[in-house]
Design a protein around this motif. Structure first.
Motif, mmCIF file in Angstrom:
data_model
loop_
_atom_site.group_PDB
_atom_site.id
_atom_site.type_symbol
_atom_site.label_atom_id
_atom_site.label_comp_id
_atom_site.label_asym_id
_atom_site.label_seq_id
_atom_site.Cartn_x
_atom_site.Cartn_y
_atom_site.Cartn_z
ATOM 1 N N PHE A 124 0.824 -1.214 0.000
ATOM 2 C CA PHE A 124 0.000 0.000 0.000
ATOM 3 C C PHE A 124 0.858 1.264 0.000
ATOM 4 C CE2 PHE A 124 -3.345 -2.931 1.176
ATOM 5 C CZ PHE A 124 -4.476 -2.365 0.611
ATOM 6 N N LEU A 125 1.885 1.290 0.840
ATOM 7 C CA LEU A 125 2.765 2.466 0.872
ATOM 8 C C LEU A 125 3.503 2.637 -0.451
ATOM 9 C CD1 LEU A 125 4.292 2.023 4.443
ATOM 10 C CD2 LEU A 125 2.636 3.761 3.737
ATOM 11 N N GLY A 126 3.923 1.516 -1.046
ATOM 12 C CA GLY A 126 4.637 1.576 -2.321
ATOM 13 C C GLY A 126 3.762 2.093 -3.444
ATOM 14 N N LEU A 127 2.526 1.630 -3.512
ATOM 15 C CA LEU A 127 1.609 2.105 -4.547
ATOM 16 C C LEU A 127 1.332 3.590 -4.387
ATOM 17 C CD1 LEU A 127 -0.963 -0.829 -4.805
ATOM 18 C CD2 LEU A 127 0.708 -0.120 -6.533
ATOM 19 N N ASP A 128 1.194 4.034 -3.149
ATOM 20 C CA ASP A 128 0.955 5.452 -2.901
ATOM 21 C C ASP A 128 2.142 6.291 -3.349
ATOM 22 O OD1 ASP A 128 -0.554 7.689 -1.630
ATOM 23 O OD2 ASP A 128 1.159 7.691 -0.263
ATOM 24 N N GLU A 129 3.358 5.856 -3.018
ATOM 25 C CA GLU A 129 4.560 6.603 -3.388
ATOM 26 C C GLU A 129 4.812 6.546 -4.895
ATOM 27 O OE1 GLU A 129 7.664 9.066 -3.022
ATOM 28 O OE2 GLU A 129 6.364 8.452 -1.367
ATOM 29 N N LEU A 130 4.563 5.384 -5.498
ATOM 30 C CA LEU A 130 4.787 5.236 -6.935
ATOM 31 C C LEU A 130 3.853 6.127 -7.738
ATOM 32 C CD1 LEU A 130 6.234 3.808 -9.250
ATOM 33 C CD2 LEU A 130 4.521 1.985 -9.102
ATOM 34 N N SER A 131 2.595 6.213 -7.327
ATOM 35 C CA SER A 131 1.656 7.069 -8.044
ATOM 36 C C SER A 131 2.069 8.534 -7.947
ATOM 37 C CB SER A 131 0.240 6.876 -7.491
ATOM 38 O OG SER A 131 0.169 7.245 -6.128
ATOM 39 N N ALA A 132 2.587 8.942 -6.792
ATOM 40 C CA ALA A 132 3.059 10.315 -6.633
ATOM 41 C C ALA A 132 4.241 10.597 -7.550
ATOM 42 C CB ALA A 132 3.440 10.577 -5.178
ATOM 43 N N GLU A 133 5.090 9.593 -7.780
ATOM 44 C CA GLU A 133 6.253 9.764 -8.647
ATOM 45 C C GLU A 133 5.857 9.822 -10.118
ATOM 46 O OE1 GLU A 133 10.284 7.218 -9.387
ATOM 47 O OE2 GLU A 133 9.776 7.712 -7.318
ATOM 48 N N LEU A 134 4.914 8.973 -10.521
ATOM 49 C CA LEU A 134 4.488 8.948 -11.918
ATOM 50 C C LEU A 134 3.624 10.142 -12.277
ATOM 51 C CD1 LEU A 134 3.555 5.177 -12.409
ATOM 52 C CD2 LEU A 134 5.656 6.342 -13.083
ATOM 53 N N GLU A 135 3.052 10.785 -11.278
ATOM 54 C CA GLU A 135 2.153 11.914 -11.535
ATOM 55 C C GLU A 135 2.867 13.052 -12.247
ATOM 56 O OE1 GLU A 135 -0.739 14.997 -9.027
ATOM 57 O OE2 GLU A 135 0.358 13.407 -7.997
ATOM 58 N N GLU A 136 4.158 13.244 -11.957
ATOM 59 C CA GLU A 136 4.957 14.302 -12.590
ATOM 60 C C GLU A 136 6.033 13.639 -13.449
ATOM 61 O OE1 GLU A 136 4.053 17.286 -12.380
ATOM 62 O OE2 GLU A 136 2.625 17.138 -10.731
ATOM 63 N N PRO A 137 5.728 13.328 -14.718
ATOM 64 C CA PRO A 137 6.638 12.500 -15.529
ATOM 65 C C PRO A 137 7.874 13.221 -16.051
ATOM 66 C CG PRO A 137 4.738 13.165 -16.836
ATOM 67 C CD PRO A 137 4.481 13.649 -15.432
ATOM 68 N N PHE A 138 7.929 14.547 -15.925
ATOM 69 C CA PHE A 138 9.023 15.290 -16.546
ATOM 70 C C PHE A 138 10.138 15.647 -15.578
ATOM 71 C CE2 PHE A 138 5.182 16.779 -19.020
ATOM 72 C CZ PHE A 138 5.369 15.904 -20.069
ATOM 73 N N GLY A 139 10.092 15.153 -14.361
ATOM 74 C CA GLY A 139 11.079 15.524 -13.361
ATOM 75 C C GLY A 139 12.368 14.729 -13.471
ATOM 76 N N LEU A 140 13.085 14.659 -12.349
ATOM 77 C CA LEU A 140 14.391 13.994 -12.310
ATOM 78 C C LEU A 140 14.398 12.798 -11.358
ATOM 79 C CD1 LEU A 140 16.636 17.193 -12.278
ATOM 80 C CD2 LEU A 140 16.460 15.533 -14.133
ATOM 81 N N GLN A 141 13.230 12.316 -10.972
ATOM 82 C CA GLN A 141 13.178 11.150 -10.117
ATOM 83 C C GLN A 141 13.500 9.886 -10.918
ATOM 84 O OE1 GLN A 141 10.070 11.366 -6.821
ATOM 85 N NE2 GLN A 141 9.091 12.653 -8.366
ATOM 86 N N ASP A 142 13.700 8.797 -10.196
ATOM 87 C CA ASP A 142 14.197 7.572 -10.824
ATOM 88 C C ASP A 142 13.305 7.076 -11.956
ATOM 89 O OD1 ASP A 142 16.457 7.407 -9.260
ATOM 90 O OD2 ASP A 142 15.450 6.299 -7.673
ATOM 91 N N ASN A 143 12.001 7.200 -11.807
ATOM 92 C CA ASN A 143 11.091 6.640 -12.803
ATOM 93 C C ASN A 143 10.496 7.690 -13.741
ATOM 94 O OD1 ASN A 143 10.906 3.692 -12.036
ATOM 95 N ND2 ASN A 143 10.411 4.633 -10.073
ATOM 96 N N ASP A 144 11.040 8.899 -13.723
ATOM 97 C CA ASP A 144 10.579 9.931 -14.644
ATOM 98 C C ASP A 144 11.170 9.716 -16.033
ATOM 99 O OD1 ASP A 144 8.988 11.188 -12.796
ATOM 100 O OD2 ASP A 144 10.571 12.536 -12.107
#
Length: 303
Positions: free
Chosen positions: A249-269
């Motif tokens: 549950f925590l992972g899905l919550d954090e992953l969705s927050a990361e994918l929400e902004e696709p143009f950044g510099l995070q690992d999955n952007d």
């Protein structure tokens, strides 16, 4: 963006870098600690707390799963739309590179250099950063004063597109190209503008803040209630199962927050630097100039 060999499922199982685990580890360890303390106190008969009613906890979990699934789907759609827009940008730059052979060498190189500058400025706009573009000034033939003030423009990428269209208009007025050729080439600048508008739409319209906060709070509430619901039935196995469920549950919550902004510099952007370099390499190859090296992943991360 993480670039990883997925053929080795064993190494994928124990992957650390680029995963969500480091980001949720503090909250996960807190939940495990609560579980362990609760199990110890219960087994030593220091006190006994009544278990959370199973039906209420089950309903809570089902509803939370549905809304998390919806949010992750919406965030992934934003990520995928961003990738499609940058894929369309690659295709448009290739079309423009081929179709500009109708121009004389000087005008063609000038237009393509301005196109490469546009891709750099669009990336910087989406990432809200400033990169070194001074080396483009001689080849784009912009006035030095205007070029030095380029970053003070409200929309630098749009300004470059306007200059590209003005150049095509001048070629048409001077009789170098016909109205049909002008319209064909101008369609590419229009498409570049549409791509920028699509990227701006994603950048400026995140998921509603209240919705994200509500889900975030619900996830953490659910995870911290977990030990009190499961301890009576699982005993010593409580920390293990709690850790697995909380990680999900925590992972899905954090992953969705990361994918929400696709143009950044995070690992999955999205790897915008790599795409800009690809456009640069293909275009410079087309005009016979020195080609820079492609970007390589650093610690499996391609920016």
């Amino acid at each position: 963006m993480i670039v990883r060999d997925k053929s080795n499922s064993f190494s994928l199982l124990f992957a650390w870098h680029g995963t969500i685990l480091p980001k949720v580890l503090p909250a996960l360890m807190s939940v495990i600690l609560i579980s362990g303390v609760l199990v110890y106190l219960s087994r030593e008969h220091f006190f006994s707390l009544p278990a959370v009613p199973a039906i209420g906890f089950t309903i809570f979990g089902v509803i939370l799963s549905i809304f998390l699934s919806f949010r992750n789907t919406a965030c992934y759609d934003r990520w995928w739309e961003g990738r499609k827009l940058w894929g369309a940008l690659i295709a448009t730059t290739r079309h423009l590179s081929r179709d500009t052979h109708i121009l004389d060498t000087e005008n063609r190189e000038l237009l393509l250099y301005r196109m490469m500058l546009f891709t750099h400025l669009l990336r910087d706009r989406l990432r809200q950063q400033e990169s070194n573009i001074e080396h483009y000034q001689p080849d784009t033939q912009f006035d030095p004063i205007a070029f030095s003030q380029l970053k003070q423009q409200v929309n630098p990428a749009q300004w470059v597109l306007e200059q590209m269209q003005k150049q095509l208009v001048e070629c048409y007025r001077s009789g170098q190209i016909s109205d049909i050729i002008y319209n064909n080439l101008n369609q590419h600048t229009v498409e570049l503008g549409n791509i920028q508008a699509g990227c701006d739409r994603i950048l400026s319209t995140p998921l509603p803040f209240s919705y994200s906060v509500l889900l975030h709070r619900a996830v953490y509430s659910f995870c911290f209630i977990l030990p009190f619901s499961l301890e009576a039935n699982l005993g010593l196995w409580t920390p293990v199962l709690v850790a697995l469920i909380a990680y999900l549950f925590l992972g899905l919550d954090e992953l969705s927050a990361e994918l929400e902004e696709p143009f950044g510099l995070q690992d999955n952007d999205l790897a915008l630097d790599s795409i800009v370099r690809l456009v640069e390499r293909e275009t410079l190859s087309s005009i016979g100039r020195e080609i820079p090296e492609p970007l390589r992943p650093w610690k499996e991360h391609l920016s």
